[in-house]
Design a protein around this motif. Sequence first.
Motif, PDB file in Angstrom:
ATOM      1  N   THR A   5       1.054  -1.158  -0.028  1.00 25.85           N
ATOM      2  CA  THR A   5       0.236   0.093  -0.215  1.00 25.85           C
ATOM      3  C   THR A   5       0.760   1.126  -0.099  1.00 25.85           C
ATOM      4  OG1 THR A   5      -1.771  -1.057   1.107  1.00 25.85           O
ATOM      5  CG2 THR A   5      -1.917   1.263   1.217  1.00 25.85           C
ATOM      6  N   PHE A   6       0.574   2.051  -0.887  1.00 30.91           N
ATOM      7  CA  PHE A   6       1.569   3.442  -1.059  1.00 30.91           C
ATOM      8  C   PHE A   6       0.466   4.324  -0.506  1.00 30.91           C
ATOM      9  CE2 PHE A   6       3.178   0.591  -4.096  1.00 30.91           C
ATOM     10  CZ  PHE A   6       4.492   1.012  -4.196  1.00 30.91           C
ATOM     11  N   ALA A   7       0.919   4.976   0.636  1.00 31.38           N
ATOM     12  CA  ALA A   7       0.097   6.178   1.449  1.00 31.38           C
ATOM     13  C   ALA A   7       0.818   7.342   1.687  1.00 31.38           C
ATOM     14  CB  ALA A   7      -0.400   5.322   2.629  1.00 31.38           C
ATOM     15  N   SER A   8       0.086   8.447   1.819  1.00 31.77           N
ATOM     16  CA  SER A   8       0.648   9.706   2.323  1.00 31.77           C
ATOM     17  C   SER A   8      -0.324  10.717   2.779  1.00 31.77           C
ATOM     18  CB  SER A   8       1.444  10.198   0.852  1.00 31.77           C
ATOM     19  OG  SER A   8       1.880  11.747   1.371  1.00 31.77           O
ATOM     20  N   PRO A   9      -0.109  11.354   3.652  1.00 34.05           N
ATOM     21  CA  PRO A   9      -0.977  12.458   4.049  1.00 34.05           C
ATOM     22  C   PRO A   9      -1.433  13.689   3.227  1.00 34.05           C
ATOM     23  CG  PRO A   9       0.796  12.497   5.404  1.00 34.05           C
ATOM     24  CD  PRO A   9       1.001  11.598   4.585  1.00 34.05           C
ATOM     25  N   LYS A  10      -0.436  13.848   2.172  1.00 33.43           N
ATOM     26  CA  LYS A  10      -0.303  14.901   1.216  1.00 33.43           C
ATOM     27  C   LYS A  10      -0.543  14.473  -0.197  1.00 33.43           C
ATOM     28  CE  LYS A  10       2.667  18.872   0.287  1.00 33.43           C
ATOM     29  NZ  LYS A  10       2.426  18.822  -1.289  1.00 33.43           N
ATOM     30  N   GLY A  11      -1.389  15.041  -0.824  1.00 33.82           N
ATOM     31  CA  GLY A  11      -1.388  14.894  -2.153  1.00 33.82           C
ATOM     32  C   GLY A  11      -0.334  15.478  -3.088  1.00 33.82           C
ATOM     33  N   LEU A 144       5.620  10.013   8.255  1.00 32.53           N
ATOM     34  CA  LEU A 144       5.932   8.877   9.140  1.00 32.53           C
ATOM     35  C   LEU A 144       4.730   8.742  10.246  1.00 32.53           C
ATOM     36  CD1 LEU A 144       9.674   9.412   9.244  1.00 32.53           C
ATOM     37  CD2 LEU A 144       8.606   7.481   8.245  1.00 32.53           C
ATOM     38  N   ASN A 145       4.424   9.967  10.800  1.00 32.19           N
ATOM     39  CA  ASN A 145       3.493   9.745  11.872  1.00 32.19           C
ATOM     40  C   ASN A 145       2.216   9.345  11.275  1.00 32.19           C
ATOM     41  OD1 ASN A 145       5.297  10.748  13.968  1.00 32.19           O
ATOM     42  ND2 ASN A 145       4.664  13.061  13.428  1.00 32.19           N
ATOM     43  N   TYR A 146       1.857   9.613  10.132  1.00 33.43           N
ATOM     44  CA  TYR A 146       0.737   9.130   9.440  1.00 33.43           C
ATOM     45  C   TYR A 146       0.593   7.710   9.187  1.00 33.43           C
ATOM     46  CZ  TYR A 146      -2.244   8.689   5.307  1.00 33.43           C
ATOM     47  OH  TYR A 146      -3.191   8.094   4.335  1.00 33.43           O
ATOM     48  N   ALA A 147       1.687   7.279   8.924  1.00 36.48           N
ATOM     49  CA  ALA A 147       1.958   5.736   8.510  1.00 36.48           C
ATOM     50  C   ALA A 147       1.754   5.037   9.933  1.00 36.48           C
ATOM     51  CB  ALA A 147       3.496   5.541   7.947  1.00 36.48           C
ATOM     52  N   SER A 148       2.229   5.277  10.924  1.00 33.66           N
ATOM     53  CA  SER A 148       1.987   5.066  12.207  1.00 33.66           C
ATOM     54  C   SER A 148       0.633   4.770  12.668  1.00 33.66           C
ATOM     55  CB  SER A 148       2.803   5.645  13.434  1.00 33.66           C
ATOM     56  OG  SER A 148       2.572   5.170  14.491  1.00 33.66           O
ATOM     57  N   SER A 149       0.047   5.988  12.506  1.00 36.40           N
ATOM     58  CA  SER A 149      -1.556   5.942  12.633  1.00 36.40           C
ATOM     59  C   SER A 149      -2.101   5.236  11.799  1.00 36.40           C
ATOM     60  CB  SER A 149      -2.294   7.582  12.517  1.00 36.40           C
ATOM     61  OG  SER A 149      -1.345   8.336  13.656  1.00 36.40           O
ATOM     62  N   LEU A 150      -1.935   5.067  10.557  1.00 35.99           N
ATOM     63  CA  LEU A 150      -2.663   4.196   9.426  1.00 35.99           C
ATOM     64  C   LEU A 150      -2.511   2.694  10.069  1.00 35.99           C
ATOM     65  CD1 LEU A 150      -3.948   3.579   6.847  1.00 35.99           C
ATOM     66  CD2 LEU A 150      -1.709   3.741   5.735  1.00 35.99           C
ATOM     67  N   ILE A 151      -1.051   2.458  10.364  1.00 35.48           N
ATOM     68  CA  ILE A 151      -0.909   1.060  10.885  1.00 35.48           C
ATOM     69  C   ILE A 151      -1.802   0.550  12.044  1.00 35.48           C
ATOM     70  CG2 ILE A 151       0.725  -0.765  11.581  1.00 35.48           C
ATOM     71  CD1 ILE A 151       2.497   0.712   9.555  1.00 35.48           C
ATOM     72  N   SER A 152      -1.850   1.420  12.907  1.00 39.56           N
ATOM     73  CA  SER A 152      -2.779   1.158  14.146  1.00 39.56           C
ATOM     74  C   SER A 152      -4.307   1.187  13.632  1.00 39.56           C
ATOM     75  CB  SER A 152      -2.475   2.374  14.861  1.00 39.56           C
ATOM     76  OG  SER A 152      -1.344   2.449  15.492  1.00 39.56           O
ATOM     77  N   TYR A 153      -4.684   1.950  12.881  1.00 33.69           N
ATOM     78  CA  TYR A 153      -6.014   1.677  12.367  1.00 33.69           C
ATOM     79  C   TYR A 153      -6.329   0.334  11.717  1.00 33.69           C
ATOM     80  CZ  TYR A 153     -10.328   3.212   9.799  1.00 33.69           C
ATOM     81  OH  TYR A 153     -11.382   2.864   8.927  1.00 33.69           O
ATOM     82  N   LEU A 154      -5.298   0.203  10.807  1.00 34.53           N
ATOM     83  CA  LEU A 154      -5.525  -1.078  10.125  1.00 34.53           C
ATOM     84  C   LEU A 154      -5.329  -2.519  10.866  1.00 34.53           C
ATOM     85  CD1 LEU A 154      -3.966  -0.032   6.495  1.00 34.53           C
ATOM     86  CD2 LEU A 154      -6.522  -0.115   6.965  1.00 34.53           C
ATOM     87  N   SER A 155      -4.548  -2.373  11.775  1.00 37.47           N
ATOM     88  CA  SER A 155      -4.300  -3.426  12.657  1.00 37.47           C
ATOM     89  C   SER A 155      -5.478  -4.159  13.354  1.00 37.47           C
ATOM     90  CB  SER A 155      -3.292  -2.924  13.687  1.00 37.47           C
ATOM     91  OG  SER A 155      -2.059  -2.814  13.060  1.00 37.47           O
TER      92      SER A 155
END
Length: 221
Positions: A5-11, A144-155
Amino acid sequence: MIRITFASPKGGVGKSTIIYYVTKLLSDKFKTLIVDLTDSATLSRFFGIQNNILADDNYFADKGNIGVISFSRISNNDNLDLEKITLKYEEILVDYSLILVEYPIHFYSKSIKIEYEIFNSLSKTKNYIFSVTIPQDIIIKSTLNYASSLISYLSSINKDIYDEALIINMIKDTKIKNITNYHNNVFSIKFNYDLIFKGFYNVDPPDDFLQISKFIENLIE
């Protein structure tokens, strides 16, 4: 099968471009499915897809070893027939060994939750997160903070998920100090004017993308 999954909080950081090139580089060896969840639907539109998976047709396209399925522009107000969506998705997934997913900037959107729940009901596979950013310290740290929150959410749906890599895109002349301090696996992509003026679909994959495709190939093998 593996899922990246490719992810970013910025467009505008180049997720679609990266996925397009990685797909081109790997599809000779692996049947690759692109799952588009973005609001812009860039890759869906490029492959001629006009609808999303809620529609009866034109939500999927394939060309050789490359497939694209659209979960784009699913509103939180849409009524979903989960059984029907699951059957559609299952029919497509069985043909592919590499799944490349592009997320929108807001990971709490309805499309992300629905797609991820359905995917994990159909396939128990590792999910690797590749965060994409641009070369500004504050944005890198925010990503990086976004990725950490995303992983917590998907976990909460599937714990087999990994913060695997950081891609810093569109690097011009600026040298980023201590780049490896940001992440164990950092990939740098130089700014490419041809991509801006010609469009990524008219430019052969630049060398910077080879390192990413080889890294993914090692994950598969």
